[in-house]
Design an enzyme around this catalytic site. Structure first.
Site, PDB file in Angstrom:
ATOM      1  N   ASP A 165      -8.625   3.448  -3.316  1.00  0.00           N
ATOM      2  CA  ASP A 165      -9.892   3.761  -2.157  1.00  0.00           C
ATOM      3  C   ASP A 165     -10.839   4.697  -2.585  1.00  0.00           C
ATOM      4  OD1 ASP A 165      -8.093   3.142  -0.413  1.00  0.00           O
ATOM      5  OD2 ASP A 165      -8.304   5.157   0.647  1.00  0.00           O
ATOM      6  N   GLU A 181       2.531   6.685  -2.340  1.00  0.00           N
ATOM      7  CA  GLU A 181       2.616   8.085  -3.701  1.00  0.00           C
ATOM      8  C   GLU A 181       2.925   9.113  -2.681  1.00  0.00           C
ATOM      9  OE1 GLU A 181      -1.264   5.041  -3.374  1.00  0.00           O
ATOM     10  OE2 GLU A 181       0.172   6.082  -1.757  1.00  0.00           O
ATOM     11  N   ASP A 220       1.185  -1.128   0.088  1.00  0.00           N
ATOM     12  CA  ASP A 220      -0.026   0.377  -0.042  1.00  0.00           C
ATOM     13  C   ASP A 220       1.485   1.183   0.094  1.00  0.00           C
ATOM     14  OD1 ASP A 220      -2.369   1.843   0.315  1.00  0.00           O
ATOM     15  OD2 ASP A 220      -3.390   0.890   2.012  1.00  0.00           O
TER      16      ASP A 220
END
Length: 772
Positions: free
Chosen positions: A482, A419, A416
């Protein structure tokens, strides 16, 4: 960046310098070098006090032409750089005439015109496909901030549509959009993207890769409506034009250049279930989910532990929370005894509260500011710092922690984040912070991938990754991030999946049921059908569990039906996965990729092809109303068996156990004999289904082995009313269903039986002759 102000002016504070006249052309080894001035320099007086652009044309692979436009060659060019597969012995042709200089690789050439009017044209077999005209490329000096940029504008023809640029959730066709390739954690409902890829393709059958890891600014038919403009802060601009001539051929060349998607293991195509994100869970909770799935006859193949397998405020130090999971090794052993694979969540950050934080700081394993202090902030985790993966020792420390988890029984990792990488930093290896912002996603996922490659083997390696950069398709699987729990977010997720597929990524998933909030049961059920007809399928949420009985009883029926369907489809799906690995063609693909000659497919973004032969149109309404388009041919529903004509739109209404899933004609589709697992022997008990084989056509079906290689091939050829079926390779107890055929006039070397879907033929050997 915006350069022009309408058609006649430029933005305030900008000075533009363009290459306008070819001064000289040289051949340097396998390169064509063009020196171009921004004014007429035929008189010696005008050869003073002027810039001179250097344009280099080269070919890293056949059918790919690289262009490098240079201003100052002495500027710093620190890495990172994209890991490209550059060949040294590419055959090229260079022609230098009075009228033009031309560089050719394969069928693709770049031609620079000499004389009064500058033009750079790209041609396929002599026919222009794109290019830039006078004053449409060059150097930009921004006096507002004292920064300098290079830019290019490539022409778009009438009706030309642009795709790609990474996983984007805006309209599938990029025309009219402004895109900044800067990775951001922005969810699926904004213009931001987790996976920015400065590569686009068009329906004219070519692609363009801008070879700059830093932010590239694209104006796609926006600032100049008939051009794709791209610019970068640099003293040079390098890009590659990639020939097709079809979208599949473009991706074949692109992924040969940037890296093929690895082939995920078969078990990863099954159903994944997670703890969800901020829910409360321990081993008892996990067992209640897994046992509940088994009690309801819901096949389950992978269980994922999200963030709170570790102690709060300490992510990621890779230590199980002893209060919640006092015996993690024993728990994993017990779960694996139930036939499950285990995934755990990780990210590339560390919270200040972790006991290992001081050790990591002292050893220099964390990212620093230019003054030598740690880069930290309080978002996500208090005092959060970032692992510096340009430090080999930091990589080894991180990898050793992951190897310890693998030794404990963990099979894969959800990689995960990655970014929000800052730029006011100093990397261990001196990397350019602007370039490392996006490229960090690559080195992060590469590190984790290599851990699995070194421990369980490359054939068993799989990730569940959110961030990406160019080349990260080599480390599947990627998921959409998400999303909200509504139909709009379901649709935008699909757009993101089609977009990333058009950017070189072969495998993709999404959070079934939506991540944020809790979906109504009808949204969950529609999303389950879509999710289990995706390459990878995961039930995951934020503040609530995603087990189907948390919604309603029918949700269990939906999950069961579509999970079993996907397991049966594995002979077909895994062969398509092997093709993604071999040629870069995504498993889930936009309709325009499969039907590039049908202009009606150019804008379709609410349906997709699942492999070469199956069209899927998810339902985005509670009532089940759906509209979809079928290209030319005769199409048959995979399980309802109704037939529809192509080259037209259709309106239907579907219950929760159904959606439009149509198989194109002249298809031989393999279904397996196991509806409980994805990983089984696909060439035993295979049920082949033949759909509308037309006179003069041949249908071929290749059944894969576990490594993706072809273990059995079945062919059906029709001449008049005679169908000849031949098999080659290893197969046992296969049958052939002639869809919507109720009787035949003759059958040799086999027996027949009736079924609801059509006549089922069982061969005596590996050959049949059928007379209709």
């Amino acid at each position: 960046m915006k350069i022009s102000d309408g058609n006649w002016l430029i933005q305030p504070g900008l000075n533009l310098i363009h290459p306008l006249q070819v001064f000289e052309v040289e051949q340097q080894d396998n390169e064509m070098v063009v020196y171009a001035a921004p004014r007429d320099v035929r008189e010696r007086t005008w050869q003073l006090d002027t810039p001179l652009f250097t344009l280099r044309f080269f070919s890293p692979q056949e059918g790919i032409v690289g262009v490098r436009i240079e201003h100052f060659q002495g500027a710093l060019n620190n890495g990172p750089h994209y890991p490209l597969n550059i060949l040294q012995d590419v055959k090229v042709t260079i022609e230098n005439t009075e009228r033009y200089a031309e560089f050719k690789s394969g069928n693709l050439s770049a031609r620079v015109s000499k004389g009064e009017f500058w033009s750079l044209d790209f041609l396929r077999n002599g026919e222009r496909i794109t290019g830039s005209q006078v004053k449409n490329n060059g150097y930009v000096q921004d006096t507002n901030n004292q920064r300098n940029y290079m830019f290019e504008r490539l022409d778009l023809g009438v009706g030309e549509t642009v795709y790609g640029l990474g996983e984007r959730f805006t309209a599938l066709v990029r025309n009219g959009q402004t895109v900044e390739t800067w990775n951001r954690d922005g969810g699926t409902s904004t213009e931001q993207a987790y996976k920015n890829i400065p590569f686009y393709m068009t329906n004219r059958g070519y692609g363009v890769l801008v070879n700059h890891p830093q932010c590239v600014s694209f104006e796609v038919g926006s600032e100049k409506v008939s051009k794709v403009q791209f610019s970068v802060e640099s003293e040079y601009l390098e890009y590659f034009v990639i020939d097709g001539p079809t979208p599949k051929a473009v991706l074949d060349r692109y992924t040969r250049f940037t890296g093929r998607p690895a082939l995920p293991p078969a078990w990863s195509f099954g159903l994944w279930l997670t703890t969800s994100f901020t829910t409360n869970y321990d081993e008892a909770t996990v067992n209640s989910f897994i046992d509940g799935m088994a009690e309801r006859n819901l096949p389950l193949h992978v269980f994922h532990f999200d963030c709170f397998w570790m102690k709060a405020f300490q992510w990621c130090d890779f230590e199980w929370d002893p209060l919640t999971f006092p015996d993690p090794e024993g728990m994993i052993r017990r779960l694996k005894a139930k036939g499950l694979k285990i995934c755990v969540w990780i990210n590339p950050y560390i919270g200040q509260k972790s006991p290992v934080f001081k050790e990591l700081q002292e050893k220099g394993y964390l990212l620093k500011r230019p003054d030598g202090s740690l880069w930290q902030w309080d978002k996500w985790q208090p005092g959060l710092a970032i692992y510096d993966f340009t430090n080999p020792d930091a990589c080894k420390w991180y990898a050793d922690k992951l190897k310890g988890l693998v030794a404990m029984g963990v099979d894969c990792f959800k990689t995960d984040f990655g970014e929000r990488i800052p730029t006011d930093v100093q990397w261990f290896d001196g990397s350019d912070p602007q370039k490392m912002h996006n490229h960090y996603a690559y080195i992060y996922n590469e590190l984790v991938w290599n851990v699995l490659k070194d421990t369980v083997g490359e054939e068993e390696a799989v990730l569940f990754a959110r961030s990406a950069s160019v080349g990260a398709q080599k480390f599947p699987v990627h998921w959409g991030g998400d999303c909200y729990a509504n139909y709009e977010s379901m649709a935008e997720s699909l757009r993101g999946g089609l977009s990333i597929g058009l950017s070189g990524f072969g495998f993709w998933s999404h959070d079934i049921g939506g991540f944020e909030n809790t979906a109504p049961a009808h949204v969950y059920k529609r999303w389950c059908a879509f999710g289990l007809l995706s390459s990878h399928s995961r039930l995951h949420g934020s503040k609530s569990y995603r087990v189907p009985w948390a919604y309603d009883d029918e949700s269990c029926d939906v999950v069961r039906f579509f999970t079993q369907l996907k397991c049966r489809m594995m002979p077909y799906l895994y062969r398509e996965a092997a093709r993604a690995n071999a040629r870069g063609t995504p498993m889930m693909r936009a309709m325009m990729m499969e039907f590039p000659d049908d202009p009606a497919c150019d804008y379709l973004d609410r349906q997709y092809m699942l492999g070469d032969n199956v069209m899927v149109a998810p339902v985005f309404t509670e009532a089940g109303d759906v509209q979809f388009y079928l290209p030319e041919g005769r199409w048959t529903h995979l399980w309802h068996n109704d037939e529809l004509d192509g080259s037209r739109w259709h309106k239907q209404q579907h219950g929760f156990l159904s959606l439009p899933v149509y198989v194109r004609d002249n298809t031989l589709l393999a279904l397996g004999n196991n509806d409980q697992r994805p990983d089984y022997v696909w060439h035993e008990g295979t049920a082949f289904h033949l759909f509308n084989l037309q006179d003069g056509h041949e249908a071929v079906c290749e059944v894969p082995a576990a490594d993706g290689s072809v273990i059995f091939t079945l062919k059906a050829a029709r001449t008049g009313n005679t169908i000849t079926v031949t098999g080659a390779g290893e197969a046992k107890n296969w049958t052939l269903c002639l869809r919507n055929v109720v009787k035949v006039n003759g059958l040799q070397d086999g027996s027949q039986a009736e079924s609801e879907q059509g006549l089922v033929v069982k061969p005596q050997g590996n050959a049949l002759t059928i007379t209709l």
